[in-house]
Motif scaffolding. Structure first.
Motif, mmCIF file in Angstrom:
data_model
loop_
_atom_site.group_PDB
_atom_site.id
_atom_site.type_symbol
_atom_site.label_atom_id
_atom_site.label_comp_id
_atom_site.label_asym_id
_atom_site.label_seq_id
_atom_site.Cartn_x
_atom_site.Cartn_y
_atom_site.Cartn_z
ATOM 1 N N LEU A 140 -63.550 -30.641 -54.073
ATOM 2 C CA LEU A 140 -64.671 -30.398 -53.155
ATOM 3 C C LEU A 140 -64.372 -30.980 -51.786
ATOM 4 C CD1 LEU A 140 -67.868 -31.035 -55.274
ATOM 5 C CD2 LEU A 140 -67.050 -28.906 -54.321
ATOM 6 N N ARG A 141 -63.868 -32.208 -51.818
ATOM 7 C CA ARG A 141 -63.516 -32.855 -50.560
ATOM 8 C C ARG A 141 -62.497 -32.032 -49.790
ATOM 9 N NH1 ARG A 141 -65.095 -37.953 -49.393
ATOM 10 N NH2 ARG A 141 -66.051 -38.916 -51.199
ATOM 11 N N ARG A 142 -61.487 -31.584 -50.547
ATOM 12 C CA ARG A 142 -60.420 -30.823 -49.913
ATOM 13 C C ARG A 142 -60.992 -29.594 -49.215
ATOM 14 N NH1 ARG A 142 -57.320 -31.229 -54.094
ATOM 15 N NH2 ARG A 142 -57.840 -29.177 -54.888
ATOM 16 N N ASN A 143 -61.951 -28.981 -49.861
ATOM 17 C CA ASN A 143 -62.455 -27.731 -49.313
ATOM 18 C C ASN A 143 -63.548 -27.914 -48.280
ATOM 19 O OD1 ASN A 143 -60.818 -25.954 -50.736
ATOM 20 N ND2 ASN A 143 -62.043 -26.268 -52.581
ATOM 21 N N HIS A 144 -64.261 -29.030 -48.400
ATOM 22 C CA HIS A 144 -65.471 -29.113 -47.580
ATOM 23 C C HIS A 144 -65.438 -30.206 -46.535
ATOM 24 C CE1 HIS A 144 -67.866 -26.178 -49.774
ATOM 25 N NE2 HIS A 144 -67.235 -26.595 -50.845
ATOM 26 N N GLU A 145 -64.591 -31.209 -46.732
ATOM 27 C CA GLU A 145 -64.701 -32.327 -45.811
ATOM 28 C C GLU A 145 -63.910 -32.052 -44.541
ATOM 29 O OE1 GLU A 145 -65.006 -37.008 -46.434
ATOM 30 O OE2 GLU A 145 -63.067 -36.159 -46.948
ATOM 31 N N PRO A 146 -64.561 -32.112 -43.407
ATOM 32 C CA PRO A 146 -63.819 -31.929 -42.181
ATOM 33 C C PRO A 146 -62.925 -33.143 -41.958
ATOM 34 C CG PRO A 146 -66.155 -32.323 -41.745
ATOM 35 C CD PRO A 146 -65.953 -32.378 -43.212
ATOM 36 N N PRO A 147 -61.860 -33.064 -41.222
ATOM 37 C CA PRO A 147 -61.440 -31.863 -40.508
ATOM 38 C C PRO A 147 -60.536 -30.951 -41.334
ATOM 39 C CG PRO A 147 -60.081 -33.694 -39.865
ATOM 40 C CD PRO A 147 -61.037 -34.224 -40.869
ATOM 41 N N ARG A 148 -60.116 -31.393 -42.543
ATOM 42 C CA ARG A 148 -59.135 -30.565 -43.233
ATOM 43 C C ARG A 148 -59.787 -29.455 -44.039
ATOM 44 N NH1 ARG A 148 -56.068 -32.798 -47.085
ATOM 45 N NH2 ARG A 148 -57.704 -34.306 -47.471
ATOM 46 N N GLY A 149 -60.988 -29.757 -44.564
ATOM 47 C CA GLY A 149 -61.607 -28.792 -45.464
ATOM 48 C C GLY A 149 -61.981 -27.514 -44.733
ATOM 49 N N ARG A 150 -61.494 -26.410 -45.246
ATOM 50 C CA ARG A 150 -61.681 -25.163 -44.505
ATOM 51 C C ARG A 150 -63.130 -24.697 -44.547
ATOM 52 N NH1 ARG A 150 -59.351 -25.554 -40.871
ATOM 53 N NH2 ARG A 150 -59.921 -23.440 -40.284
ATOM 54 N N LEU A 151 -63.855 -25.083 -45.591
ATOM 55 C CA LEU A 151 -65.226 -24.589 -45.676
ATOM 56 C C LEU A 151 -66.183 -25.439 -44.853
ATOM 57 C CD1 LEU A 151 -65.419 -23.614 -49.409
ATOM 58 C CD2 LEU A 151 -65.868 -22.122 -47.488
ATOM 59 N N GLY A 152 -65.792 -26.666 -44.613
ATOM 60 C CA GLY A 152 -66.691 -27.560 -43.903
ATOM 61 C C GLY A 152 -66.391 -27.627 -42.424
#
Lengths: 491, 710, 120, 504
Positions: free
Chosen positions: B539-551
């Motif tokens: 979840l972090r990978r996907n959502h946490e800025p700045p790396r997460g693409r969804l966030g």
């Protein structure tokens, strides 16, 4: 007088905008802007409360279908009232932080703001497809300007991004309207809906709808077309983000409803085009992805912005049911979310004005120092979650009943499960506010006390959202009427 | 008076016990001694046949029931309570006094309980209060504390276990009979009775359920053991006599109880444990008596319980005195005490002879009733077992106890005689043993069936003679075996009994289960935590800025691409809808058509314009499928006819009504118009009918619109 | 109790132990005789047939007693254990890692602080 | 009219109390006096409703005509709610007195916030008790969660925050995801949310989906801590002990089981459940919870953790009572709300007194404490007996009634109840008995062996001289202990109060 109310709502802000620029007085411009918005709000409320059926206002006395018609039904009046009221709240009592954002550019700021309000109001009241586009562009262009006025340099990037995508959306809408005109030979809503039956089977009609839907989808920030939203909301001046959060997507949602219900017809859109099957999965993804992203945001305003994306998911979900109950729930949620999210953005603005930046960590332990602001945030957050006793619960309840009536309990479960994500991101903030020690190395606060201008409007909105959660007859009944008239008219 | 009989017998002891801590020193001891006497006086207020009732939750409870059976147990419990308190005169701590009084009071209360629920309450109360008598020993001997504590926990669990069995049985019994009355029960009649039977059986120490007696009693304090041995098991005997008199299965159970423990008694080194085994054996006689169930047998059981409390108390008191003076009660460490504790020795011998049923002492006049009853029932095997057991009793209680404690090999103990109050208590008990032995009729008068008892004569020559033979030859055997050196020596050891099963394999099972459970738990937790961590990380990978693409906002280009994709998808969806053929498309079109027809039907006839407009729409509907097209054609025809009729009507209207001045050509036009209008109207009717028919067919074929109802 | 314990001077009973044993034997003989006399002179009150024989109770007493003691000796081989038999702790054989998990699972990221302190 | 006023007063007093406490925050004595007085006043106000309820007149109060479309915000005091309200309001003043002593002795921070939240919790509990329909119940259920959240995270340590997250996550998650769904479905199906004797679902819901709906309701009431949704409860033990008392005895957990009972009685209706057997699975689940939680309690060395698992087990009794749907079981479940509340609060009071006075948290450290704190440990003994269900304490009657209901259903259930009583003896009674019959652990090395996070110096400090607990703690815990005994003799009245639940 009262028959002119529909046009007054639009005209007052529209004409006040140049006035502000001409007067070139900082304080006066604010007062004028406030008054204009308030007047517009008065008009909208008067109309909303006294109307007994849809009001048609032929511009310049020309008959509809020949001249331009302003057409306000219950739902339109409802949305107009919300938009103008929120505009008043956002601009009039704006926080000191709001004012500081735009020091030296007040005239342009207020003028643009008024234009934006006028554009949004115009979109709501017009009964003419092309005017929808015109007002859309008015509001969009002024919004780009407003966003670009943000304090940080990133505001420019955000504005540019918004500009690009907004224009794309606008273009799609224009193409859609053009195709619709080609097929029906009219731009008047009533006439279009009457004539579209004949051309329903034609591919061009489908394409027209697709363009309109996707175009509005971009403006509405339907997942995955939401990319302009976080930047715009978090970089714009505070007054603007509060205003946009409560209105921009809501008006677009209303437009989408009109496109579906008034122009193309529910039966056609849902039975023939299967639009519901298209919208439903997107809504679900939005509900979860938006909220999940909100959980991980390091800044308060971005958190709220992503939460909005999730909430848009509920709106589109309600629409995708294609039933009157769904429409009812969507309209209710529109109002509930508008009030709540504006309040939260206003509170965020107040906090940011105090601590100087919008990183969440900076709020550590501020719950004690700013008890009322923090309490307001908690209550607003509860409304966002949909805790009973708040207006968010009323709308969520309506949504649940709509979904259950559609025979899809699993959908109800998903709605509730996604509410849990709201619990997580709201309580992330609550925890920071109340249960963390203040940062050791934090720079001193800008001010000891929050000025009344920062919390009074927010407080009022919070009170409204809690009050309507308990005394919910008024909104429920009004919206039920609105949904019925919209839907019934469509059949 | 009346107020006092509202209380149950024994209540004074329980209530009085609460105030024991208020007194100090001798006053306390005197107060404690006075309570059983007071309570006995209280009991005397109740006449035979008294019944006190109360209601609870809508059930009628029989709080007090005084009859001959309960009275004799009430009397002996009072005597025992008094003796116990006297014996414990030296105890300073209020705890044991309180426990004794509550325990005795509860036992008395249970005896007079007329219903199962009241019985249950007192039953549990005896369990709860008695455990403190065991625990008290830990206070005196710190080094035994842990051991005593474990014993008391085992004791408590078993006692309360009996209580909950009783409760369960009561529930089931109530379920079956809708009655809580505690009377004669039938094992076959309801499973509840079986549970109750088992509950009684635990407290009566049935074989295999017996072990708690030997486990717990020897671990109690000096006075505690005496108290314990007086009440719990006899209460169970009373309950059995009340509930299960004449239940056949009790006879073999009782016989087994008489025989089985004596083997262990012979081996046991701890003399109080020997007495515990002997207690078990004596209970066996009573159980047999209850099982036989004749008047004589029941009398025998009750009388034997009465006598038993006295002589077993006496024996335990003497052993307690020895323990009190020497600090040990192991046969292997004792011997020769008759020199320093002559009176105790004497009392012990009286007790030993009583339990061995030596003529002239209490055991003889009571046990013989049971044996006679068995004889009268012609139960040869049981009779033999009882004889064998009599010889056994003679060994472990009659000979072994006094012999190894007071005689045998002198271990050199130089101790004082037992304290005076102990001697007094023992003396009283011994006197009662002798008194009953000499004047049995006094006891007999108290028995449940006094008439039957009055006809019984214990001192019958044959009986005295045979009993003496049995005892003396047993003694002879003892002498012989000792002289031959065959008699098993007393060894410092323990003997496995049924408690082995729950103290070793069961314990091991529990420990292993916990270990296994915690192992499984740890593993699953580990896995769950790992999964949770991975999910969170993803979840972090996907959502946490700045790396997460969804966030994090994407580029405008990406969004444009999405917009294009969505457009494409939407078109794909819609095109499949628009161009698809076959049944689906036809159904769609049918719905469309029906929808529009519905719209017409909603418009009133007079609103000609609106109607026309909608029919016009209908006429232009894009439709596929023959029947649909037919309807549409009919509609179109109808539309045309309507228009025609409309035109003709307008014409007629414009000409106006004819009169004398009307020119002929005008009249002709009018006539033609009328004719045409009529024809058009007829056509309208024809086509409308066709339209309606077609619509009806369509309605029937294609289900009504799902949103129709809203 | 005290380690150095001296036997007290012999009592009358100890001195006459053998006499007492003899007396018991004497009483036994008398009882047998009485039984014989009673069998012929009086009426024997019995429930079972075997009771009618002379000395049957004596036999039962003696034999039971001897049998009991001897069989108990056999039993001792089976059930006798040292006094501290039950005191040995029962330990699980299943593989359990130490320490047992606490009720609250700590997140994997957190490392327990090192509590051992260097005495120096 | 005066009756609805009474309901309003009873509900309003805690709110007023909370406000006053907040205002008096700077002066502790005034603040605590206010708490105590409002507590007493609330109790009197609640008790004033009792005669009417017993007489069969159910006081009503309608605040809002339509909180949701067609669903008013309204209160109706029926017997079960009356009982729960009496328990909550009756134990509040006691707990606040205790809390005053505890917090001062323990030098806790944020005491004002504590008392405010406490009052709000009671307000919410009363709201739940009096709720006249499911929506009102749900509203106050959530208020209760929110009002107790600051209490759970009171210490503001990372551990407390984590516990708070679990607490909120499970309680709010279940209530939002399951309970709300169930309520929405009920409304959709039955068209009403009112609590109606005999239930509202008959004829509206397919038999096959009844068990599922029941499951949604039961697991939606996460406060009932039915396995496997019990984890929040041991976690919440990080809170100060008065909070644990509130959570485990008065407000929170009882709110959960109370809601379940109420839903079973007034939404499903006993007849419906009995006819369809929709609650059979729940009997199984409750039995499993009863036994498993008891077994886990055995292994807990931390006193409060052990009590927490005991609570889980005991709550399952009430759920079992609801699941068995026989009249006796329902009465027993209702009575158990009261008896367990009084018993468990006694135990927690004692645990808190021990923590504050003797600085001991683990069961294994309590040996010999009975000599220093005889009254506390005696109270603990009485509380334990009540929890186990042994005479002469109130717990025996509730278990009797439950067992009576179980006997009607299946002997296996009777066995479960009996076995759990025995297990209760195993994990509860040794604590007071060891305290009385053992010496205090002699060497600090032994304490060190438990390695409970304290450093060595603290180990010595633990042996400091102390006597009995502070009177402000001692008196409340003695009162509740006496209450356990009194309930043995006065349970009849409670049952008489509840009787209308099962006699239509």
């Amino acid at each position: 007088m009262s028959e002119h109310l529909p046009i007054l709502m639009v005209l007052v802000p529209l004409l006040s905008a140049p006035l502000v620029v001409f007067i070139k007085h900082r304080k006066a411009s604010r007062v004028i802007a406030t008054l204009a918005c308030a007047l517009s709000a008065c008009a909208a409320w008067t109309l909303a409360l006294q109307m007994s059926s849809a009001v048609s206002y032929p511009l310049g006395g020309w008959r509809p279908a020949i001249g331009i018609e302003l057409r306000v039904d219950f739902a339109g009046a409802y949305v107009a009232a919300i938009v103008s009221t929120i505009a008043t709240f956002a601009i009039s009592l704006g926080t000191r932080g709001t004012r500081e954002d735009v020091v030296g550019r007040e005239m342009f700021f207020y003028a643009a703001f008024l234009m934006c309000v006028a554009g949004l109001m115009g979109m709501v009241v017009t009964g003419d497809a092309f005017n929808v586009f015109v007002f859309l562009e008015i509001s969009s262009l002024s919004t780009y300007t407003l966003v670009a006025m943000g304090k940080e340099r990133r505001a420019l990037t955000a504005a540019l991004n918004y500009l690009f995508l907004g224009t794309l959306g606008g273009t799609f809408v224009l193409i859609g309207i053009g195709l619709m005109y080609q097929m029906t030979g009219t731009l008047n809503a009533a006439a279009v809906s009457a004539r579209i039956r004949e051309v329903e089977h034609l591919r061009t009609t489908h394409v027209a709808f697709a363009f309109l839907a996707v175009g509005l989808g971009i403006k509405l920030a339907v997942f995955p077309l939401h990319q302009w939203l976080p930047g715009a909301y978090s970089q714009a001046p505070h007054a603007v983000s509060s205003f946009l959060a409560g209105t921009a997507t809501k008006v677009m949602y209303f437009q989408l409803i009109r496109v579906v219900v008034s122009f193309f017809g529910v039966a056609y859109v849902f039975d023939t085009l299967h639009f519901g099957d298209f919208l439903l999965p997107l809504s679900l993804v939005a509900m979860f992805a938006g909220s999940l992203s909100a959980i991980f945001q390091p800044s308060l305003r971005r958190l709220l912005a992503y939460s909005s994306i999730g909430q848009v998911g509920y709106l589109t979900l309600a629409l995708s049911l294609g039933t009157e109950a769904g429409l009812n729930a969507g309209l209710l949620h529109l109002g509930a979310h508008a009030v709540t999210k504006t309040a939260l953005f206003l509170i965020a603005a107040a906090f940011i004005a105090q601590v100087g930046d919008d990183r969440l960590d900076r709020l550590s332990g501020l719950g004690k120092r700013y008890p009322l602001l923090s309490l307001g945030f908690v209550l607003g957050g509860l409304s966002l979650i949909g805790v009973p006793g708040t207006v968010g619960f009323v709308s969520k309840w309506a949504l649940l009943e709509a979904v259950l009536a559609g025979g899809r309990p699993w959908l109800a479960f998903l709605i509730l499960a996604s509410s849990m994500l709201a619990v997580v991101y709201v309580f992330r903030v609550v925890e920071v506010l109340y249960f963390r020690a203040p940062l050791a190395n934090a720079p001193p606060l800008a001010r000891e006390r929050a000025d009344w201008g920062s919390w009074v409007p927010a407080g009022l909105l919070v009170l409204v959202s809690v009050g309507l959660g308990v005394w919910s007859e008024l909104p429920s009944e009004y919206v039920a009427t609105a949904a019925q008239s919209l839907f019934g008219g469509a059949r | 008076m009346n107020a006092l009989t509202q209380l149950f017998p024994g209540a004074l002891m329980i209530l009085g016990a609460c105030f024991v801590p208020l007194f100090r020193g001798r006053a306390r001891s005197a107060y404690v001694l006075a309570l059983p006497l007071l309570s006995a006086a209280h009991l005397a207020l109740f006449s035979l046949g008294h019944q006190g009732s109360a209601t609870l939750f809508g059930y009628t409870l029989e709080l007090v029931r005084v009859d001959a059976l309960s009275r004799i147990f009430g009397v002996i419990f009072h005597i025992a309570a008094f003796l116990c308190c006297l014996y414990a005169f030296h105890v300073k701590r209020p705890l044991e006094h309180v426990a004794t009084l509550v325990y005795a009071g509860a036992a008395i209360g249970a005896t007079f309980a007329g219903d199962l629920l009241t019985l249950f309450v007192f039953w549990e109360l005896t369990a709860l209060s008695s455990v403190f008598l065991i625990l008290a020993r830990g206070l005196d001997e710190p080094e035994r504390r842990e051991r005593v504590f474990r014993v008391s926990m085992r004791y408590l669990v078993i006692q309360v276990g009996s209580g909950v069995l009783l409760l369960a049985g009561t529930l089931l019994y109530y379920q079956g009979t809708r009655s809580l009355h505690f009377g004669r029960m039938n094992l076959e009649e309801s499973p509840g009775a079986l549970f109750i039977f088992l509950a009684f059986g635990i407290k009566a120490a049935f074989p295999l359920l017996h072990n708690w007696v030997q486990d717990a009693y020897p671990e109690a304090s000096v006075s505690g053991t005496v108290v314990l041995a007086s009440f719990t098991t006899k209460l169970a005997i009373y309950a059995l006599a009340r509930g299960f008199a004449g239940t056949d299965v009790l006879i073999p159970i009782g016989a087994c109880m008489t025989a089985f423990p004596i083997f262990f008694a012979v081996l046991e080194n701890d003399l109080r444990r020997v007495l515990a085994y002997s207690l078990n054996n004596q209970l066996g006689y009573m159980v047999v008596g209850i099982g036989v169930g004749t008047e004589l047998a029941i009398n025998g059981a009750a009388a034997h319980a009465f006598a038993h409390i006295l002589y077993k108390g006496l024996l335990l008191m003497s052993m307690g005195a020895v323990l009190y003076r020497t600090g040990t009660i192991k046969a292997s460490e004792l011997g020769g005490l008759h020199k320093s504790m002559p009176l105790t020795t004497a009392f012990c011998i009286i007790g030993a002879l009583s339990i061995s049923a030596f003529p002239g002492l209490s055991g003889f006049v009571t046990k013989s009733m049971i044996v006679s009853a068995v004889g009268e029932a012609h139960l040869l095997v049981i009779f033999g077992v009882l004889l064998f057991a009599s010889a056994g009793v003679c060994d472990h209680s009659g000979i072994k106890i006094p012999f190894f404690t007071f005689f045998a090999h002198d271990q050199g103990w130089k101790v004082q005689e037992a304290p005076k109050h102990m001697l007094l208590a023992m003396g009283l008990a011994a006197a009662l043993c002798i008194g009953i032995g000499v004047f049995p009729s006094a006891l007999y008068a108290l028995l449940p069936f006094p008439e039957a008892a009055a006809q019984y004569h214990a001192y019958e020559t044959t009986h005295v003679l045979t009993m003496l033979q049995l005892l003396f030859f047993a003694g002879l055997a003892f002498i012989t075996l000792v002289r031959l050196g065959v008699y098993p020596p007393e060894l410092p050891a323990i003997n496995l009994d049924t408690d082995y099963f729950y103290r070793r394999p069961l314990k091991r099972f529990v420990v292993e289960s916990y270990a296994l459970a915690s192992w499984v738990r740890e593993r699953t937790w580990g896995m769950a935590l790992g999964l949770r961590g991975r999910a969170l990380a993803s979840l972090r990978r996907n959502h946490e800025p700045p790396r997460g693409r969804l966030g994090e906002p994407w580029t405008a280009g990406a969004t444009t691409l999405f917009a294009a994709l969505m457009l494409f998808t939407l078109l794909l969806l819609t095109s499949s809808a628009g161009c698809g053929g076959g049944e689906d498309a036809e159904a769609n079109d049918a719905r469309l058509l029906l929808d529009r027809v519905g719209a017409i039907e909603g418009v009133p006839e007079q609103a000609f314009e609106a109607r026309m407009e909608r029919v016009e729409v209908l006429r232009r509907l894009p439709l596929r499928g023959e029947s649909l097209i037919a309807v549409r054609e009919a509609c179109a025809e109808m539309h045309g006819a309507l228009l025609e009729a409309d035109v003709q009507n307008a014409l007629i209207h414009s000409i106006g009504a004819p009169d004398e001045d009307t020119p002929a050509e005008e009249l002709a036009r009018l006539e033609r118009a009328f004719t045409a209008a009529e024809a058009a109207a007829a056509r309208v009717v024809v086509h409308r009918d066709a339209c309606v028919d077609g619509t009806a067919t369509l309605r029937a074929r294609y289900a009504p619109d799902r949103r129709g109802s809203e | 109790m005290s380690d150095a314990r001296e036997p007290l001077p012999e009592s009358a009973i100890e001195r006459n132990a053998v006499n007492i044993q003899r007396a018991v034997v004497g009483v036994c003989v008398l009882l047998l005789l009485a039984d014989v006399a009673f069998t012929f002179l009086g009426h024997r009150h019995t429930h079972f047939g075997f009771e009618g024989y002379i000395g049957v109770y004596a036999l039962v007493g003696f034999v039971s007693y001897v049998g009991l003691v001897l069989s108990a000796k056999l039993l001792r081989k089976l059930v006798m254990r040292p006094e501290d038999y039950y005191d040995a702790p029962v330990v699980a054989a299943a593989p359990v890692s130490e320490p047992a998990p606490v009720s609250e699972p700590a997140p994997a990221t957190e490392v327990a602080p090192d509590t051992t302190e260097d005495p120096s | 009219m005066s009756q609805s006023l009474g309901v309003g007063v009873a509900l309003g007093l805690p709110v007023v109390g909370a406000a006053l406490v907040a205002l008096a925050g700077k002066r502790p004595n005034v603040r605590e006096a206010v708490t105590g007085l409002t507590g007493l006043a609330t109790f009197v106000a609640v008790a004033a409703l009792y005669p009417a309820v017993v007489a069969g007149r159910l006081p009503e109060l309608q605040l809002v005509e339509a909180m949701l479309p067609g669903v008013p915000l309204m209160f109706r005091v029926e017997p079960l709610g009356m009982l729960y309200a009496l328990v909550a309001a009756g134990l509040w003043p006691v707990t606040s007195a205790y809390a005053a002593g505890y917090l001062r002795e323990h030098h806790e921070q944020n005491q004002t916030r504590f008392f405010v939240c406490f009052a709000l919790s009671i307000f919410a509990a009363l709201g739940i008790a009096f709720a006249g329909n499911l929506a009102t119940l749900f509203l106050f259920y959530e208020v209760l969660t929110l009002a107790t959240f600051p209490l759970v995270t009171h210490h503001q340590t990372p551990e407390a925050q984590r516990a708070g997250r679990v607490y909120l996550g499970i309680l709010m998650g279940t209530s939002v995801c399951f309970l709300l769904l169930a309520i929405a479905f009920t409304y959709y199906a039955a068209g009403t949310l009112d609590f109606v004797p005999g239930g509202i679902l008959r004829g509206h819901v397919a038999t096959s989906s009844l068990p599922l709906l029941l499951a949604l309701f039961v697991y939606g009431c996460g406060k009932a801590a039915l396995m496997p949704l019990h984890r929040w409860l041991p976690n919440a033990m990080v809170a100060p002990t008065p909070v644990s008392a509130l959570l485990h005895a008065v407000a929170v957990v009882k709110a959960g089981v109370f809601a379940i009972l109420k839903i079973v009685v007034y939404v499903f209706g006993l007849d419906l459940l009995r006819d369809t057997g929709a609650s059979d699975w729940l009997m199984f689940m409750a039995s499993v919870t009863i036994l498993l939680a008891s077994l886990i309690a055995f292994k807990q060395d931390n006193l409060k953790a052990r009590l927490a698992y005991s609570t889980i087990s005991q709550l399952a009794y009430i759920v079992l009572g609801a699941a068995m749907v026989t009249p006796d079981a329902i009465l027993g479940g209702g009575l158990h709300i009261a008896t367990h509340a009084v018993g468990k609060i006694t135990l927690f009071f004692c645990a808190g007194a021990i923590i504050v006075t003797a600085h001991k948290t683990e069961v294994s450290q309590l040996d010999g404490l009975g000599k220093k704190m005889p009254i506390t440990m005696a109270a603990f003994l009485i509380g334990s007996l009540s929890i186990i269900g042994l005479p002469p304490t109130g717990g025996s009657w509730s278990k009797w009634l439950l067992a009576l209901g179980a006997a009607e259903q299946s002997p296996v259930l009777v066995g479960v109840l009996m076995l759990s009583s025995l297990l209760g003896i195993g994990y509860l009674l040794p604590i007071p008995l060891r305290a009385f019959f053992f010496d205090p652990p002699a060497s600090p090395a032994r304490e060190h062996g438990h390695g409970h996070g304290h450093d060595h110096d603290h180990g010595h400090a633990q042996d400091h001289e102390h006597g009995e607990a502070h009177p402000l703690m001692l008196v409340p815990l003695s009162l509740t202990a006496v209450g356990c005994l009194l309930l043995f003799f006065y349970s009849q009245h409670v049952v008489a109060l509840l009787r209308p639940l099962v006699t239509p």
